[in-house]
Design a protein around this motif. Sequence first.
Motif, short mmCIF file in Angstrom:
data_model
loop_
_atom_site.label_atom_id
_atom_site.label_comp_id
_atom_site.label_asym_id
_atom_site.label_seq_id
_atom_site.Cartn_x
_atom_site.Cartn_y
_atom_site.Cartn_z
N PRO A 16 0.86 -1.24 0.01
CA PRO A 16 -0.21 -0.07 0.02
C PRO A 16 0.82 1.19 0.04
N TRP A 17 1.90 1.45 0.77
CA TRP A 17 2.57 2.53 1.00
C TRP A 17 3.53 2.64 -0.43
N GLN A 65 2.50 1.86 -3.40
CA GLN A 65 1.28 2.13 -4.23
C GLN A 65 1.02 3.72 -4.18
N MET A 66 0.73 4.18 -3.05
CA MET A 66 0.11 5.10 -2.74
C MET A 66 1.00 6.33 -2.44
N VAL A 67 2.27 6.15 -2.25
CA VAL A 67 3.17 7.16 -2.02
C VAL A 67 4.54 7.09 -2.94
N ALA A 80 3.03 12.53 0.64
CA ALA A 80 4.04 12.37 -0.67
C ALA A 80 4.94 13.41 -0.76
#
Length: 296
Positions: free
Chosen positions: A10-11, A13-15, A249
């Motif tokens: 998740p990290w 992919q998201m950031v 981000a």
Amino acid sequence: MRIGLFGTGPWAQMVHAPVLAAHEGLEFVGVWGRRPVAAKELADRHGTRAFDDVDDLLAEVDAVAVAVPPDVQADLAVRAAGAGRHLLLDKPLAATVAGARDVVRAVTEARVASVVFFTTRFLPEPEAWIAEQAEAGGWFTGHAQWLGSVFTAEDHPFATPWRREKGALWDVGPHALSVLLPVLGDVRRVAAAVEGPGDTVHLVLDHAGGASSTLTLSLTAPSAASGSGVEIRGEAGVARLPESAADAASALGRAADALCAAARDGRPHPCDAAFGLRVTEILAEAGGLLAASDAG
């Protein structure tokens, strides 16, 4: 700087992947993950390449960003440093003190730059506040609370296996320590560690400069009660950590800037692997007290 990414969770992919792809000072060379299909999907999404082999990726880059569980990160970081690659790491540095020491040893021997992404330390307003309070000195006591609802919210993306195993102490504890240590000084000892509801822990720290602090950490707080804050009190009065308009981000982008600067001029960043090791040592000491309490 040519940089690769280890991780597809998740990290990542998201950031991580979006930031590395958009950063003007970086060339996002590719992604390696423990799940090859996920690595290809993430790489395709950001116009880069998926690598099946860690060494193949290391051969193509100057640095790597790591977004994997801490026990996996330590081994990969040692491998990357041994190949002469600079390191943009996540917190905690490792799942054990021994693993963190291995990373610091590898970084030192290879003379590569390292930055550990303690998010708050790379947000503009908190960063300036930390420097200001450290300069002021004369602090008597402090309190930090980092409360999340990872384990109470339904299908939370960060309810990952390593967080379920290590809990709030190891997940959000590093954030609190990253703020308190530069202001109140190093920790001489963890004076107390007490369990609360779920994975909640309460710590009392004795700092080298004579101040004390308390920490409340949880990933099982009700959603309405989640949030973070730091308050310190001393000769200058009361000071509270400001909120930031920037997001994670933006903070990671500034961490990447810091890595580029450290690689360029050879000066260690305050949030380097050595600082990550010190945070890991404090977490392990607190964990030992909690384990001893359970055994008793």
